[in-house]
Design an enzyme around this catalytic site. Structure first.
Site, PDB file in Angstrom:
ATOM      1  CD  GLN A  58      -2.520   1.219   2.729  1.00 15.00           C
ATOM      2  OE1 GLN A  58      -2.063   0.641   3.711  1.00 15.00           O
ATOM      3  NE2 GLN A  58      -3.662   1.872   2.769  1.00 15.00           N
TER       4      GLN A  58
ATOM      5  CD  GLU B 263      -5.440   0.318   6.342  1.00 18.57           C
ATOM      6  OE1 GLU B 263      -5.809   1.269   5.624  1.00 18.57           O
ATOM      7  OE2 GLU B 263      -4.313   0.227   6.823  1.00 18.57           O
TER       8      GLU B 263
ATOM      9  CB  SER C 177      -2.820   8.008  14.353  1.00 22.26           C
ATOM     10  OG  SER C 177      -3.563   9.208  14.409  1.00 22.26           O
ATOM     11  CG  ASN C 178      -5.801   4.090  17.847  1.00 26.66           C
ATOM     12  OD1 ASN C 178      -5.700   3.678  16.680  1.00 26.66           O
ATOM     13  ND2 ASN C 178      -5.861   3.265  18.879  1.00 26.66           N
ATOM     14  CD  GLU C 179      -3.314   9.790  18.901  1.00 27.26           C
ATOM     15  OE1 GLU C 179      -3.024   9.290  17.788  1.00 27.26           O
ATOM     16  OE2 GLU C 179      -2.853   9.360  19.966  1.00 27.26           O
TER      17      GLU C 179
ATOM     18  CE1 TYR D  12      -4.066   4.019  -0.861  1.00 27.65           C
ATOM     19  CE2 TYR D  12      -5.177   4.635   1.153  1.00 27.65           C
ATOM     20  CZ  TYR D  12      -5.214   4.083  -0.096  1.00 27.65           C
ATOM     21  OH  TYR D  12      -6.401   3.592  -0.570  1.00 27.65           O
TER      22      TYR D  12
HETATM   23  C1  LIG Z   1       4.221  -0.151  11.250  1.00 29.45           C
HETATM   24  C2  LIG Z   1       3.558   0.782  10.279  1.00 29.45           C
HETATM   25  C3  LIG Z   1       3.165   0.302   9.063  1.00 29.45           C
HETATM   26  C4  LIG Z   1       2.602   1.159   8.118  1.00 29.45           C
HETATM   27  N1  LIG Z   1       2.288   0.666   6.882  1.00 29.45           N
HETATM   28  C5  LIG Z   1       1.843   1.501   5.935  1.00 29.45           C
HETATM   29  C6  LIG Z   1       1.640   1.031   4.605  1.00 29.45           C
HETATM   30  O1  LIG Z   1       1.812  -0.165   4.304  1.00 29.45           O
HETATM   31  N2  LIG Z   1       1.253   1.927   3.665  1.00 29.45           N
HETATM   32  C7  LIG Z   1       1.021   3.234   3.961  1.00 29.45           C
HETATM   33  O2  LIG Z   1       0.640   3.978   3.060  1.00 29.45           O
HETATM   34  N3  LIG Z   1       1.216   3.726   5.211  1.00 29.45           N
HETATM   35  C8  LIG Z   1       1.624   2.888   6.189  1.00 29.45           C
HETATM   36  N4  LIG Z   1       1.838   3.362   7.476  1.00 29.45           N
HETATM   37  C9  LIG Z   1       1.701   4.795   7.708  1.00 29.45           C
HETATM   38  C10 LIG Z   1       0.571   5.191   8.622  1.00 29.45           C
HETATM   39  O3  LIG Z   1      -0.657   5.161   7.957  1.00 29.45           O
HETATM   40  C11 LIG Z   1       0.916   6.591   9.154  1.00 29.45           C
HETATM   41  O4  LIG Z   1       2.055   6.441   9.991  1.00 29.45           O
HETATM   42  C12 LIG Z   1      -0.205   7.206   9.922  1.00 29.45           C
HETATM   43  O5  LIG Z   1      -1.262   7.563   9.074  1.00 29.45           O
HETATM   44  C13 LIG Z   1       0.260   8.462  10.723  1.00 29.45           C
HETATM   45  O6  LIG Z   1       0.915   9.351   9.869  1.00 29.45           O
HETATM   46  P1  LIG Z   1       2.370   9.937  10.232  1.00 29.45           P
HETATM   47  O7  LIG Z   1       3.254   8.784  10.565  1.00 29.45           O
HETATM   48  O8  LIG Z   1       2.766  10.821   9.102  1.00 29.45           O
HETATM   49  O9  LIG Z   1       2.187  10.767  11.563  1.00 29.45           O
HETATM   50  P2  LIG Z   1       1.600  12.242  11.688  1.00 29.45           P
HETATM   51  O10 LIG Z   1       0.420  12.381  10.796  1.00 29.45           O
HETATM   52  O11 LIG Z   1       2.711  13.203  11.550  1.00 29.45           O
HETATM   53  O12 LIG Z   1       1.081  12.241  13.187  1.00 29.45           O
HETATM   54  C14 LIG Z   1       1.969  12.368  14.304  1.00 29.45           C
HETATM   55  C15 LIG Z   1       1.137  12.354  15.576  1.00 29.45           C
HETATM   56  O13 LIG Z   1       0.231  13.481  15.589  1.00 29.45           O
HETATM   57  C16 LIG Z   1      -1.111  13.044  15.732  1.00 29.45           C
HETATM   58  N5  LIG Z   1      -1.988  13.869  14.897  1.00 29.45           N
HETATM   59  C17 LIG Z   1      -1.758  14.241  13.608  1.00 29.45           C
HETATM   60  N6  LIG Z   1      -2.775  15.006  13.148  1.00 29.45           N
HETATM   61  C18 LIG Z   1      -3.680  15.095  14.157  1.00 29.45           C
HETATM   62  C19 LIG Z   1      -4.954  15.749  14.308  1.00 29.45           C
HETATM   63  N7  LIG Z   1      -5.514  16.407  13.306  1.00 29.45           N
HETATM   64  N8  LIG Z   1      -5.604  15.615  15.490  1.00 29.45           N
HETATM   65  C20 LIG Z   1      -5.070  14.903  16.521  1.00 29.45           C
HETATM   66  N9  LIG Z   1      -3.847  14.299  16.445  1.00 29.45           N
HETATM   67  C21 LIG Z   1      -3.178  14.380  15.277  1.00 29.45           C
HETATM   68  C22 LIG Z   1      -1.118  11.595  15.260  1.00 29.45           C
HETATM   69  O14 LIG Z   1      -2.151  10.854  15.855  1.00 29.45           O
HETATM   70  C23 LIG Z   1       0.250  11.108  15.710  1.00 29.45           C
HETATM   71  O15 LIG Z   1       0.205  10.726  17.053  1.00 29.45           O
HETATM   72  C24 LIG Z   1       2.384   2.527   8.442  1.00 29.45           C
HETATM   73  C25 LIG Z   1       2.748   3.002   9.702  1.00 29.45           C
HETATM   74  C26 LIG Z   1       3.335   2.153  10.623  1.00 29.45           C
HETATM   75  C27 LIG Z   1       3.728   2.689  11.966  1.00 29.45           C
END
Ligand SMILES: Cc1cc2nc3c(=O)[nH]c(=O)nc-3n(C[C@H](O)[C@H](O)[C@H](O)COP(=O)(O)OP(=O)(O)OC[C@H]3O[C@@H](n4cnc5c(N)ncnc54)[C@H](O)[C@@H]3O)c2cc1C
Length: 399
Positions: free
Chosen positions: A126, A244, A384-386, A128
């Protein structure tokens, strides 16, 4: 407390148990059950066994290879597989991109990809997330520029799970910078063998190699690999994310983990007895079991709605939050149950092929801290759960 099964469902469960006893390779079940990492071959081998039985894609329509099972039968199947130690079916093909192809793909795309997904001929990943575009996915910048009957794609995807094994990647790319961010996104299927793709591993906190950076440098993708219309990728992406989040709840896997926790707590000494008799530990164990049972009811409700033709809505966010809280809670209790024996760092213990040393402490201990660290990911991936809480606040509570 256990679900009371009808005579028909009991017979179905017995069939599933008999199949697992007969066909699940014991070396794979033993590996998975003791926390060893599974190889690509282990996963594909098991998925091909499921395909031969006709059980690879329980959620698909029967005419495309689905099973026609009821919601309860799907649930029983998941649970029995997890309890028997079967590897999880890798979701990127069969439960994530396949429903999108079915709903929005061309006939040629359906004919090409769906049978290959069913047979596990292609391993999907995936694409994304990007650096800076995770929660704020619509800000993604990987660019696709039209050049005749191809798109030329340049950018970077990140956290791409198991991309090192992948034959195909479903991905979101930017085809326009004008208007709303969401309107310039297109959904492409990219062959991972295309020139210009580099996969670079990212080591996770437990020392495992399951996520990657994927760099795309002038990668030529046929226009025929686009899903639906140019600029409508966001609609298809959201459809996929609902699927998902329903599967992320992983009730069967958590039940298997709970069983493991009870066995360990029953073996670990505490005071004059064992840990399972310790009132404080027993209370926490009971609490997580109650949460798991409540989650199971929610999952069944969602499965029944899905069987009635109702696609997963924002309720999927509840399942994602609760499911991952239970998974993480279980790994915390597992670490606490073995106490200091969870501390030694023995990454070589996960390479079953070349490790024959005595573990420090009981043989179930080395896997538990890495399991705990690895599962911190669950509250981040899949949205993320948030962010799930924000979705619930907005779309369910109307705040
Ligand atoms: C082990 C693992 C496997 C993954 N596999 C895939 C994959 O196969 N393909 C893929 O496309 N992606 C994958 N991901 C990516 C995953 O979808 C993202 O990590 C996730 O969406 C969070 O984005 P970020 O890491 O950029 O964190 P950020 O978006 O930068 O967030 C950082 C922190 O801020 C909080 N936050 C951000 N915005 C808000 C808001 N508006 N309100 C409240 N809190 C907020 C978040 O909850 C988090 O705690 C994977 C991630 C992990 C950890």
């Amino acid at each position: 407390m256990e679900l009371v099964l009808s005579a028909e469902d009991t017979a179905f469960r017995d069939d599933v148990r008999a199949f697992l006893k007969d066909k699940l390779p014991q070396e794979i079940a033993a590996k998975a059950g003791s926390g060893f990492r599974l190889s690509k071959d282990d996963h594909v081998r098991w998925q091909k066994i499921l395909f031969e039985k006709g059980w690879m894609a329980p959620g698909w329509p029967i005419e495309l290879g689905g099973t026609g099972w009821t919601a309860m039968q799907k649930h029983i199947f998941d649970e029995e597989c997890a309890l028997a130690g079967a590897p999880m079916v890798i979701p990127f093909g069969v439960t994530m991109v396949a429903p999108v192809i079915m709903a929005f793909g061309t006939q040629a795309q359906k004919d090409r990809y769906l049978p290959r997904i069913l047979r596990s001929d292609d391993w999907w990943c995936q694409g994304y997330s990007e650096p800076g575009s995770g929660s704020d996915l619509a800000s993604l910048r990987t660019k696709a520029v039209r050049d005749g009957d191809h798109y030329v794609v340049t950018g970077q995807k990140t956290w791409t799970t198991l991309a090192q094994h992948a034959d195909m990647m479903f991905t979101l790319v930017r085809t326009s910078d004008s208007g709303k961010q969401q309107e310039g996104i297109t959904f492409l299927l990219i062959d991972m063998k295309s020139p210009g793709i580099t996969v670079q591993p990212i080591t996770t906190i437990d020392g495992s190699a399951e996520i990657n950076n994927v760099f795309l440098d002038d990668v030529r993708v046929p226009v025929g690999n686009r899903i639906g219309e140019e600029g409508k990728g966001w609609t298809y992406a959201k459809y996929l994310l609902g699927h998902e989040r329903t599967s992320i709840a992983a009730v069967g896997r958590s039940k298997a983990q709970l069983r493991r926790l009870k066995a360990i707590a029953g073996a670990e000494a505490s005071g004059d007895g064992t840990l399972i008799d310790d009132p404080d530990f027993a209370l926490r164990l009971a609490q997580i079991e109650i949460d798991l049972l409540a989650l199971e009811s929610l999952v069944l409700r969602a499965l029944y709605a899905e069987t009635a033709g109702k696609p997963p809505g924002p309720e999927a966010s509840f399942l994602k939050i609760k499911g991952t809280e239970v998974q993480q809670g279980l790994t915390e209790l597992l670490v606490e149950a073995v106490g200091p024996y969870a501390a030694p760092f023995q990454p070589e213990a996960f390479r079953q092929d070349n490790w024959n040393e005595e573990p420090v402490g009981p043989d179930y201990a080395p896997a538990l801290a890495p399991l705990y660290f690895n599962w911190r990911k669950a509250s981040i991936y899949g949205g993320s759960n948030e962010i799930q809480k924000n979705i619930i606040a907005k779309t369910v509570l109307g705040l």
